[in-house]
Structures are given as C-alpha cells and as structure tokens.
Design a protein around this motif. Structure first.
Motif, PDB file in Angstrom:
ATOM      1  N   LYS A  21      -1.479  -9.947 116.246  1.00 58.31           N
ATOM      2  CA  LYS A  21      -1.005 -10.733 114.895  1.00 58.31           C
ATOM      3  C   LYS A  21      -1.070 -12.240 115.497  1.00 58.31           C
ATOM      4  O   LYS A  21      -0.230 -12.445 116.575  1.00 58.31           O
ATOM      5  CB  LYS A  21       0.074 -10.020 114.309  1.00 58.31           C
ATOM      6  N   ASP A  59       6.839 -18.782  96.050  1.00 59.13           N
ATOM      7  CA  ASP A  59       7.898 -18.187  97.136  1.00 59.13           C
ATOM      8  C   ASP A  59       8.237 -16.760  96.040  1.00 59.13           C
ATOM      9  O   ASP A  59       8.421 -15.795  96.755  1.00 59.13           O
ATOM     10  CB  ASP A  59       8.926 -18.942  96.956  1.00 59.13           C
ATOM     11  N   LEU A 117       7.859  -6.656  98.676  1.00 54.52           N
ATOM     12  CA  LEU A 117       7.833  -6.711 100.279  1.00 54.52           C
ATOM     13  C   LEU A 117       7.847  -7.951 100.680  1.00 54.52           C
ATOM     14  O   LEU A 117       6.459  -8.658 100.412  1.00 54.52           O
ATOM     15  CB  LEU A 117       6.736  -5.920 100.783  1.00 54.52           C
ATOM     16  N   PRO A 118       8.767  -8.900 101.337  1.00 50.68           N
ATOM     17  CA  PRO A 118       8.718 -10.234 101.759  1.00 50.68           C
ATOM     18  C   PRO A 118       7.444 -10.360 102.730  1.00 50.68           C
ATOM     19  O   PRO A 118       7.690  -9.724 103.794  1.00 50.68           O
ATOM     20  CB  PRO A 118       9.775 -10.582 101.996  1.00 50.68           C
ATOM     21  N   SER A 131       5.539 -12.030 105.808  1.00 54.42           N
ATOM     22  CA  SER A 131       5.832 -12.745 106.825  1.00 54.42           C
ATOM     23  C   SER A 131       4.762 -14.009 107.032  1.00 54.42           C
ATOM     24  O   SER A 131       5.324 -15.172 107.396  1.00 54.42           O
ATOM     25  CB  SER A 131       5.605 -12.111 108.307  1.00 54.42           C
ATOM     26  N   LEU A 142       5.672 -16.659 104.281  1.00 57.04           N
ATOM     27  CA  LEU A 142       7.388 -17.135 104.493  1.00 57.04           C
ATOM     28  C   LEU A 142       7.473 -17.756 105.826  1.00 57.04           C
ATOM     29  O   LEU A 142       8.308 -18.552 105.972  1.00 57.04           O
ATOM     30  CB  LEU A 142       8.149 -15.906 104.408  1.00 57.04           C
ATOM     31  N   ARG A 186       6.395 -21.240 105.227  1.00 61.88           N
ATOM     32  CA  ARG A 186       7.348 -21.834 104.472  1.00 61.88           C
ATOM     33  C   ARG A 186       8.586 -22.361 105.192  1.00 61.88           C
ATOM     34  O   ARG A 186       9.691 -23.362 104.830  1.00 61.88           O
ATOM     35  CB  ARG A 186       7.850 -21.136 103.217  1.00 61.88           C
ATOM     36  N   TYR A 196      -2.534 -16.337  93.512  1.00 62.05           N
ATOM     37  CA  TYR A 196      -2.617 -16.095  95.109  1.00 62.05           C
ATOM     38  C   TYR A 196      -3.418 -14.763  95.422  1.00 62.05           C
ATOM     39  O   TYR A 196      -3.164 -14.327  96.630  1.00 62.05           O
ATOM     40  CB  TYR A 196      -1.176 -16.021  95.610  1.00 62.05           C
ATOM     41  N   CYS A 197      -3.992 -14.216  94.620  1.00 59.20           N
ATOM     42  CA  CYS A 197      -4.906 -12.931  94.894  1.00 59.20           C
ATOM     43  C   CYS A 197      -5.945 -13.261  95.769  1.00 59.20           C
ATOM     44  O   CYS A 197      -6.368 -14.447  96.230  1.00 59.20           O
ATOM     45  CB  CYS A 197      -5.533 -12.604  93.611  1.00 59.20           C
ATOM     46  N   TYR A 198      -5.862 -12.017  96.551  1.00 56.55           N
ATOM     47  CA  TYR A 198      -6.965 -12.236  97.805  1.00 56.55           C
ATOM     48  C   TYR A 198      -7.775 -11.146  98.033  1.00 56.55           C
ATOM     49  O   TYR A 198      -7.339  -9.774  97.722  1.00 56.55           O
ATOM     50  CB  TYR A 198      -6.155 -12.511  99.082  1.00 56.55           C
ATOM     51  N   MET A 246      14.601 -21.650  98.410  1.00 56.37           N
ATOM     52  CA  MET A 246      14.238 -20.668  99.190  1.00 56.37           C
ATOM     53  C   MET A 246      15.232 -20.569 100.405  1.00 56.37           C
ATOM     54  O   MET A 246      15.539 -19.191 100.643  1.00 56.37           O
ATOM     55  CB  MET A 246      12.832 -20.798  99.949  1.00 56.37           C
ATOM     56  N   GLU A 247      15.755 -21.492 100.728  1.00 55.09           N
ATOM     57  CA  GLU A 247      16.681 -21.483 101.898  1.00 55.09           C
ATOM     58  C   GLU A 247      17.941 -20.662 101.425  1.00 55.09           C
ATOM     59  O   GLU A 247      18.511 -20.043 102.479  1.00 55.09           O
ATOM     60  CB  GLU A 247      17.180 -22.778 102.141  1.00 55.09           C
ATOM     61  N   LEU A 264      17.996 -17.546  99.663  1.00 51.57           N
ATOM     62  CA  LEU A 264      17.623 -16.124  99.528  1.00 51.57           C
ATOM     63  C   LEU A 264      17.774 -15.643 100.804  1.00 51.57           C
ATOM     64  O   LEU A 264      17.429 -15.992 101.961  1.00 51.57           O
ATOM     65  CB  LEU A 264      15.991 -16.424  98.903  1.00 51.57           C
ATOM     66  N   PHE A 303      16.255 -12.362 102.538  1.00 49.35           N
ATOM     67  CA  PHE A 303      15.218 -11.140 102.630  1.00 49.35           C
ATOM     68  C   PHE A 303      14.736 -11.197 104.051  1.00 49.35           C
ATOM     69  O   PHE A 303      14.898 -11.887 104.931  1.00 49.35           O
ATOM     70  CB  PHE A 303      14.078 -11.828 101.886  1.00 49.35           C
ATOM     71  N   GLU A 304      14.168 -10.064 104.456  1.00 50.11           N
ATOM     72  CA  GLU A 304      13.659  -9.793 105.662  1.00 50.11           C
ATOM     73  C   GLU A 304      12.077  -9.832 105.845  1.00 50.11           C
ATOM     74  O   GLU A 304      11.568  -8.899 104.902  1.00 50.11           O
ATOM     75  CB  GLU A 304      14.079  -8.201 105.988  1.00 50.11           C
ATOM     76  N   LYS A 305      11.605 -10.754 106.413  1.00 49.94           N
ATOM     77  CA  LYS A 305      10.296 -10.848 106.346  1.00 49.94           C
ATOM     78  C   LYS A 305       9.484  -9.811 107.114  1.00 49.94           C
ATOM     79  O   LYS A 305      10.063  -9.246 107.897  1.00 49.94           O
ATOM     80  CB  LYS A 305       9.774 -12.014 107.223  1.00 49.94           C
ATOM     81  N   LYS A 306       8.396  -9.415 106.504  1.00 48.77           N
ATOM     82  CA  LYS A 306       7.802  -8.119 107.120  1.00 48.77           C
ATOM     83  C   LYS A 306       6.302  -8.532 107.273  1.00 48.77           C
ATOM     84  O   LYS A 306       5.674  -9.157 106.619  1.00 48.77           O
ATOM     85  CB  LYS A 306       7.972  -7.129 105.809  1.00 48.77           C
ATOM     86  N   ASP A 307       5.967  -7.903 108.506  1.00 48.01           N
ATOM     87  CA  ASP A 307       4.447  -8.059 108.875  1.00 48.01           C
ATOM     88  C   ASP A 307       3.780  -6.914 108.280  1.00 48.01           C
ATOM     89  O   ASP A 307       3.800  -5.760 108.742  1.00 48.01           O
ATOM     90  CB  ASP A 307       4.303  -8.029 110.417  1.00 48.01           C
ATOM     91  N   LEU A 308       3.032  -7.285 107.138  1.00 45.24           N
ATOM     92  CA  LEU A 308       2.779  -6.219 106.099  1.00 45.24           C
ATOM     93  C   LEU A 308       1.208  -5.640 106.565  1.00 45.24           C
ATOM     94  O   LEU A 308       0.950  -4.671 105.944  1.00 45.24           O
ATOM     95  CB  LEU A 308       2.638  -6.715 104.630  1.00 45.24           C
ATOM     96  N   TYR A 309       0.453  -6.281 107.290  1.00 47.38           N
ATOM     97  CA  TYR A 309      -0.784  -6.115 107.534  1.00 47.38           C
ATOM     98  C   TYR A 309      -1.225  -5.508 108.880  1.00 47.38           C
ATOM     99  O   TYR A 309      -2.260  -5.056 109.201  1.00 47.38           O
ATOM    100  CB  TYR A 309      -1.643  -7.196 107.120  1.00 47.38           C
ATOM    101  N   VAL A 345       0.380  -3.509  99.010  1.00 44.47           N
ATOM    102  CA  VAL A 345       2.035  -3.913  98.774  1.00 44.47           C
ATOM    103  C   VAL A 345       2.138  -5.002  97.942  1.00 44.47           C
ATOM    104  O   VAL A 345       3.262  -5.873  97.891  1.00 44.47           O
ATOM    105  CB  VAL A 345       2.159  -4.661 100.266  1.00 44.47           C
ATOM    106  N   GLY A 346       1.526  -4.868  96.658  1.00 46.42           N
ATOM    107  CA  GLY A 346       1.756  -5.597  95.604  1.00 46.42           C
ATOM    108  C   GLY A 346       1.389  -7.056  95.542  1.00 46.42           C
ATOM    109  O   GLY A 346       2.196  -7.809  94.961  1.00 46.42           O
ATOM    110  N   LYS A 347       0.611  -7.324  96.284  1.00 45.11           N
ATOM    111  CA  LYS A 347       0.042  -8.924  96.404  1.00 45.11           C
ATOM    112  C   LYS A 347      -1.287  -9.223  96.093  1.00 45.11           C
ATOM    113  O   LYS A 347      -1.557 -10.078  95.531  1.00 45.11           O
ATOM    114  CB  LYS A 347       0.456  -9.337  97.839  1.00 45.11           C
ATOM    115  N   CYS A 348      -2.374  -8.548  96.516  1.00 42.70           N
ATOM    116  CA  CYS A 348      -3.925  -8.832  96.429  1.00 42.70           C
ATOM    117  C   CYS A 348      -4.119  -9.025  95.050  1.00 42.70           C
ATOM    118  O   CYS A 348      -4.985  -9.794  94.701  1.00 42.70           O
ATOM    119  CB  CYS A 348      -4.516  -8.323  97.247  1.00 42.70           C
TER     120      CYS A 348
END
Lengths: 356, 279
Positions: free
Chosen positions: A92, A117, A124-125, A127, A130, A133, A254-256, B1-2, B4, B6-12, B247-250
C-alpha cells in the motif's frame, strides 16, 4: 444577513491588521512550516488550489476554484495498492502526513471538508482519506458572493469560522486577521507582525447572496420527503446532458470507481481509484445490464437526495454547501437553486391542494 | 475532526488466498473452494459476500456459496461473465487470488429457527442461497420444513447437481425444479419459477421465504407469494448491485439512502417496500 451577525461572529476574536506586504510575508512564513495550498489564478475567471511556490501568486479575492478542495484529501486518481502479478504480492503506498496549511479558504469549502470527514469516518473509517487529513491547518478568507454562491441558503454564512484557525477579512489595503483558535494564535505570536486594528480598518459588512433557496435550510429535508415523484425531475431531465460535471466539481461528492492498471512489463501494476459520478449512465448498472437509474430524471433526483436527504438523515447536516460549482459549470445551465425552488413550489401546491 | 475518536482502517488490502479445489458446474459456472492463509477463518454468515480480486484483472463482489459450517474453507460459485471472472475460470488448484470481507449483513439465521423455510432461487441465485441451505441442513433439527424451489432457463444451467441429487434423496427436503426452456431429455416441470408457488401447501404464518435471483424475477415471485398470503415480514430477499468498495463508500450499490454492501445484500421485505429503485 445584517452586519450585526458579522459582528457577533467575528468581534469576539482577537484581531490584527495585515497590510498587503505583511500578508505576503505571512504566507512566506507559513511556507517554512509545510506545504501551503492556496488559490491561484489560472485564467481570466478561473482559479485553482495549488501548492504555493511564490507568495505573490496567491489570490485572495477569488470567486471559487473550479475543482473543490476535496482533491487534496481524495485525489481524482489515487493508487490503493501496487501489486506484482507474478508473485501475487502488493504494497500500500505511503501517504504523506507532512504538515499542510490551506490558506485563503472560503467558509463553504471548509464546511465541505467537514461533510467529507463525516462520510469517510462513518461506518468504516478510511485510512487513505483520514491520513491525508492529519496535520492540516485551515486559514479562511471572506468572499463576495457571485450569482452562483448560495451557501447562506444551506446555513453556511460567509463568515462562518468553524474549522479555521485564522480568518482573513478584507480591509483597506490589507486584511484584518482574526485569531479563531489557539493554533491560530500561536501562528500569529510566532510570526510577530501585524498592527493593532483601529476603527478606520474595522468595518465589517456581510455581503448578500444573490442566489437563494426560498425556504429556510432547516425545512429543506422536509421538502425532499414529498417530492420524490415530482414532475420537476422530468423537467430537469429535459435539459440535463448527463455529463457528470456536477458530480466531479461537487465539493461533497466522493463516489468512486476502481480499476487495475498493468505496466508495460506485464508484471507490475496498480489498483487505482477514480472519481466517479452518479449522473453517469452506467453508474447504477448491474451484471446482466439491468440499470436501476437508467434515466436522467432518476439520476438527478439521486444526486440531490444525497445532498439534502439521504446522508442528511444520518448526519443532521445538509451535504450541499452552496459553493455553486454544479450550476456555474453546468454545460446545460441547470441551476441547483432553481431545481430546489421548483421542488418547493411543487410541494407548496401539493399542500394547498390537500387543504382545499 | 481532531476531537473524534476512530480507528483508521486500510480498507482495500486484499488477503492473498489459495484455491484448494475447482469444480466445473455448468458450461459457464465453476465452484472454487478457497483457503485463507494460515487456516484463518472467514467468519461469515450465510448470505454475505466477499470482494474477490486478481491483480491486473480487477475486483468484484461474489457471494459465498458455502455454509460457515464448512470453515475454514469456503466456496465461491462464479459465472464466467467478464474480464475478472474469465480470468478466474482459468485458475487452477494452488492459484492465488485476493479476498476482502466478508461484507454485508447476511441472513439472520437465529430469526429463522423453528420455522419452515421456503427457498426461492432463480438461476445463479442458488449460489448465495446455498450458503443458507447448507447451514439449515447442517442444523436440520433447528428448523421446520425445508422447501427448495429452483428455476433455470435450461437443464444445462442447473448448478450443484451433486447436492441436488442429495437433496432429492433427503426425506427432510422438498425440492422442486422448473425449467423455462427444456430440452428433449428434460422430464421435470416446465415453466418459470413462479409456476412452482401456487401448488404449494404452506403454513404461511410459520414460513420464512427467501428470494434470490436475477433482477427481473423479484416482482413476480413477490406477487406469487402474496397470492399464497405469505406475510411480508416473513420474506427476505438478497439484492444484487455493482460494488467497488464493499465498505459503504463508493456509492455504486446505493438504493435511496441504503448501501446494499452494508445494510444488505439481504433485506427484510418490509424494508425493501420502503425503498424505490430496489426491485
């Protein structure tokens, strides 16, 4: 919007006067702390956020950049992983967390980052976003709304300082610089220049928006519970060409899409993500060719519902920030404000019918 | 943001996994048995899916067709229909591929306990359903009647013929297969899958129905179930959408305010009724 609102927003903050020279010196001072990203002129009426290499090139009286600030946190094209086909291994890419200072940012743009944000932290946050950011400071500047800005209609005042550490307000031959946070105060302390603000300089006037949504922003989500089947969507579809410009230029879209690319050695490659848009024809197509939003009306509706209803239901914020880009750059001259106002008219008529 | 937490995740990042078995099911469909590295367990629920990728060929959502009771191995049943799946079909035992997941919600099997289960499967829809059928048959005493309705276009498209033979012999399974376009050797029922529903004798209040199939099938099956007076709240369906992230983003799988990859792919029918653009 009266000038008292401006006063009540800004007057509680400590402030200094920077003339133009001191402002440029301040930018040079910031450049020693990390990359400074600020608006630059790229054409007669077009602006772009770029890394500052020369403080004199920064433009602070600009209408809006073409591309929104989201590009700094979610680049138009981004490598998710680098892979090797032969041995099935991947890495990565490292994302830089070097300090970045965003200078000369409008309030709607700052709020768009807050919306993003939310989208990237919720569930799922992620990485990638973020990490970019981290270590960011934002320094705001006031702007004069043109015919497309409508941030006031979505609840974001010109002088909304939320998110900024410092805020620049135009004054005679320079700026009044407000200390919004301790972080901003520390910057000014270290910089050490700037003079006391005298009454001659402290004239705060809030400019008025020309483009306006008819209803108060608190009522917009309510409209959207009643207009799913409105004829307005067909009317929009008559004009829309489905190019997706509104998605790409939207500061909160932000769709991709994700693609694998292989290098010429046919051994290495990368998995990249690209900005995508729900206005594009194939966006909601599934295997076998079925398309669940196969017409421009339903795609326009989906785009606006994402701004005013779907995400809003969860975040409690409108996810349109009123930057006006979708309308300013629409090749078919479709105005988001007009669509919403037409929907409001339609809703009002519906209600009158029900009463009668 | 500072402020909050949360745990950043490598989703991909995919988990590089190994194919341990390949079985040709039809002309166009193969079953792949997959092992995660170091005996890791996928830990999935019936009805969930994974994002499968082959470097250079991309990534796609594929439903898991085996029950969690098969862990640590799991099955993916794949139709050769595009660039990635075509490449997959050329892989053999020992080949590697990338896996992310499991994603989505899956079937709430605990809510099904003690109930009769009616599985309505159209075409490749049998693959995701099979994760639930296998689970139910592995815990047979926890459930009432098991009725499987399966419809395909032609006899050559029938999936899992080994399992189907077993189900036919299993006295605790009621299986009905209907073929839309039979060949001269087909001796079974003919017609679309909805024709299997009216003759059924169901204790509808105590029956859970699951529907998985091609998009065009749902409306008609729902109408047929309505005709049998199966209560809406007893119906579950799994919806198919394109997904780029899982993961609910795209945004690709979004139906109104709902992400199929997060809140689905299995939906309780009363929820689907609230959604437009769903079926």
């Amino acid at each position: 919007m009266s000038s008292t609102d401006v006063k009540s927003r800004l007057e509680s903050f400590n402030c200094y006067y920077f003339d133009k020279d001191v402002t440029q010196k301040f930018i040079s001072f910031l450049m020693k702390k990390g990359d400074v990203i600020a608006p630059h002129k790229t054409g007669e009426l077009s602006y772009k956020y770029e890394i500052v290499s020369d403080a004199t090139e920064v433009v602070l009286n600009y209408s809006r950049t073409i591309l929104p600030l989201k590009k700094a946190f979610m680049p138009p094209r981004e490598t998710l992983i680098n892979f090797n086909i032969k041995n099935n291994q991947y890495t990565k890419p490292q994302i830089s967390t070097e300090p970045k200072i965003f200078f000369g940012i409008h309030s709607y743009e700052m709020q768009s980052i807050k919306r993003l944000d939310y989208s990237f932290i919720t569930g799922l946050p992620e990485s990638n976003y973020l990490t970019r950011r981290e270590n960011c400071k934002f320094i705001g500047v006031a702007y004069k709304p043109d015919e497309w800005h409508f941030a006031g209609s979505v609840g974001i005042d010109i002088n909304e300082t939320d998110g900024f550490c410092l805020y620049f307000y135009p004054a005679k031959n320079g700026y009044i610089v407000f200390e919004i946070t301790d972080e901003g105060k520390n910057l000014l302390d270290e910089f050490g220049e700037g003079s006391e603000v005298t009454d001659e300089y402290l004239k705060l006037n809030e400019d008025k928006f020309q483009a306006k949504i008819k209803f108060h922003h608190n009522r917009i989500p309510e409209i959207f519970t009643h207009v799913y089947n409105s004829k307005v969507w067909e009317d929009v579809a008559q004009k829309c060409v489905g190019c997706g410009t509104c998605n790409l230029l939207c500061s909160t879209c932000y769709c991709y899409d994700v693609h694998d690319e292989i290098e010429l050695d046919v051994e290495n490659g990368q998995r990249d993500r690209f900005w995508d848009g729900c206005m594009l024809n194939k966006f909601a197509e599934v295997a076998g060719g079925e398309n669940f939003r196969d017409n421009l009306g339903s795609r326009n509706r989906h785009r606006l519902y994402r701004k005013f209803k779907y995400i809003t239901n969860q975040s409690d914020k409108l996810h349109c920030v009123g930057c006006g880009r979708c309308s300013r750059y629409c090749p078919a001259n479709i105005s988001l404000v007009e669509i919403v106002n037409d929907l409001i008219d339609d809703y009002t008529k519906q209600q009158q019918k029900e009463i009668l | 943001m500072e402020n909050l937490i949360f745990e950043k995740k490598d989703l991909y990042n995919p988990i590089i996994s190994t194919i341990t078995n390949v079985e040709q099911l039809t002309d166009t469909e193969k079953r792949f048995e997959i092992a995660l590295p170091e005996n890791q367990i996928l830990n999935h629920k019936p009805g969930q899916f994974v994002q499968v990728s082959i470097f250079g060929f991309g990534e796609a959502p594929i439903s898991i067709s085996s029950s969690p009771t098969k862990s640590p191995l799991f099955d993916l049943t794949v139709r050769n229909a595009g660039r990635l799946t075509d490449k997959m079909h050329r892989l053999t035992v020992g080949s590697q591929l990338g896996v992310r997941g499991p994603f989505g919600n899956g079937f709430e099997v605990n809510n099904f306990k003690g109930k009769d289960i009616l599985f309505v499967c159209g075409g490749i829809g049998l693959a995701p359903t099979k994760s639930l059928i296998d689970y139910v048959l592995a815990n047979r005493n926890d459930f009432g009647r098991v009725v499987i309705l399966y419809g395909t276009k032609s006899p050559s498209e029938i999936l899992f013929s080994d399992e189907i033979e077993k189900w036919k012999k299993d006295k605790s399974v009621e299986l009905e297969i209907s073929i839309d376009r039979p060949d001269e050797n087909w001796k079974g029922k003919v017609g679309v899958i909805t024709t299997l529903i009216p003759p059924l004798k169901l204790d509808v209040a105590n029956t859970i129905a699951t529907i998985v199939g091609p998009p065009v099938m749902y409306k008609f099956v729902l109408m047929a179930l309505k005709g049998k007076r199966v209560p809406d709240e007893n119906i579950y369906l799994s919806l198919e959408r394109r997904m780029k992230c899982g993961v609910g983003k795209c945004g690709h799988c979004q139906i109104n305010d709902t992400y199929v990859c997060q809140d689905g792919p299995v939906f309780h029918y009363p929820r689907v009724k609230e959604l437009k653009e769903a079926v």
